[in-house]
Design a protein around this motif. Structure first.
Motif, mmCIF file in Angstrom:
data_model
loop_
_atom_site.group_PDB
_atom_site.id
_atom_site.type_symbol
_atom_site.label_atom_id
_atom_site.label_comp_id
_atom_site.label_asym_id
_atom_site.label_seq_id
_atom_site.Cartn_x
_atom_site.Cartn_y
_atom_site.Cartn_z
ATOM 1 N N TYR A 16 0.874 12.981 -36.844
ATOM 2 C CA TYR A 16 -0.477 12.766 -36.325
ATOM 3 C C TYR A 16 -1.355 13.994 -36.537
ATOM 4 O O TYR A 16 -2.542 13.869 -36.849
ATOM 5 C CB TYR A 16 -0.429 12.385 -34.841
ATOM 6 N N HIS A 17 -0.787 15.163 -36.396
ATOM 7 C CA HIS A 17 -1.500 16.413 -36.616
ATOM 8 C C HIS A 17 -2.032 16.472 -38.049
ATOM 9 O O HIS A 17 -3.223 16.726 -38.277
ATOM 10 C CB HIS A 17 -0.534 17.560 -36.325
ATOM 11 N N LEU A 18 -1.169 16.206 -39.009
ATOM 12 C CA LEU A 18 -1.559 16.305 -40.415
ATOM 13 C C LEU A 18 -2.555 15.216 -40.813
ATOM 14 O O LEU A 18 -3.570 15.496 -41.462
ATOM 15 C CB LEU A 18 -0.335 16.265 -41.325
ATOM 16 N N LEU B 210 -5.212 18.723 -30.593
ATOM 17 C CA LEU B 210 -4.723 19.717 -29.636
ATOM 18 C C LEU B 210 -3.938 19.063 -28.507
ATOM 19 O O LEU B 210 -2.816 19.470 -28.205
ATOM 20 C CB LEU B 210 -5.899 20.528 -29.074
ATOM 21 N N LEU B 211 -4.517 18.049 -27.886
ATOM 22 C CA LEU B 211 -3.872 17.440 -26.726
ATOM 23 C C LEU B 211 -2.717 16.517 -27.101
ATOM 24 O O LEU B 211 -1.667 16.553 -26.455
ATOM 25 C CB LEU B 211 -4.903 16.685 -25.880
ATOM 26 N N PHE B 212 -2.899 15.671 -28.124
ATOM 27 C CA PHE B 212 -1.836 14.734 -28.495
ATOM 28 C C PHE B 212 -0.667 15.469 -29.133
ATOM 29 O O PHE B 212 0.439 15.491 -28.597
ATOM 30 C CB PHE B 212 -2.374 13.652 -29.440
ATOM 31 N N SER B 213 -0.917 16.084 -30.279
ATOM 32 C CA SER B 213 0.176 16.765 -30.973
ATOM 33 C C SER B 213 0.661 17.970 -30.186
ATOM 34 O O SER B 213 1.874 18.213 -30.098
ATOM 35 C CB SER B 213 -0.253 17.180 -32.382
ATOM 36 N N PRO C 4 -1.464 10.837 -23.815
ATOM 37 C CA PRO C 4 -2.384 9.702 -23.974
ATOM 38 C C PRO C 4 -3.856 10.104 -23.965
ATOM 39 O O PRO C 4 -4.682 9.447 -24.609
ATOM 40 C CB PRO C 4 -2.069 8.775 -22.801
ATOM 41 N N ILE C 5 -4.190 11.180 -23.270
ATOM 42 C CA ILE C 5 -5.581 11.650 -23.294
ATOM 43 C C ILE C 5 -5.931 12.078 -24.721
ATOM 44 O O ILE C 5 -7.001 11.742 -25.238
ATOM 45 C CB ILE C 5 -5.794 12.802 -22.292
#
Length: 128
Positions: free
Chosen positions: A46-48, A81-84, A103-104
């Motif tokens: 997800y980050h990439l 930032l928040l998810f990964s 989830p945020i």
């Protein structure tokens, strides 16, 4: 934030995703459980993906400084930032209080995508 700085941030975010992916594959493979390693790999993926999307938005912002694209860019930055970030922390055995943060971050990623859709809806129809 000026577009130039946002583009630099996007490029650095992509580089960080590659570095963290390599670190997970080589440095953490023998340390983390299979579940924790899968969480790490999800974070990297997800980050990439969203770093690449962020680069595309920044390039478009160079020719069209549309508000919706800025909303998309900032939402994607926060979402990455928040998810990964929370998944990286959880994979490394960090406190479970980071669980609700994931989830945020996911919602921010969705807001980013929907902001792109809102931007596209306002584009003029092509002359074809």
């Amino acid at each position: 934030m000026p577009i130039k700085n946002l583009l630099i941030l996007a490029a650095c975010t992509g580089a960080l995703a590659i570095a963290l992916g390599a670190f997970g594959a080589h440095g953490l493979k023998s340390i983390l459980s299979p579940d924790a390693l899968a969480t790490w790999q999800t974070a990297v993926f997800y980050h990439l993906v969203h770093s690449v999307l962020l680069i595309g938005i920044c390039l478009r912002l160079l020719v069209d400084d549309a508000r919706r694209l800025f909303i998309a860019a900032y939402s994607l930055c926060g979402g990455i930032l928040l998810f990964s970030g929370s998944l990286y922390i959880l994979a490394l055995g960090g406190p479970r209080l980071f669980g609700p943060v994931t989830p945020i971050g996911g919602v921010l990623l969705i807001v980013g995508w929907l902001s792109i859709a809102a931007y596209a809806l306002r584009l003029p129809a092509p002359d074809r």
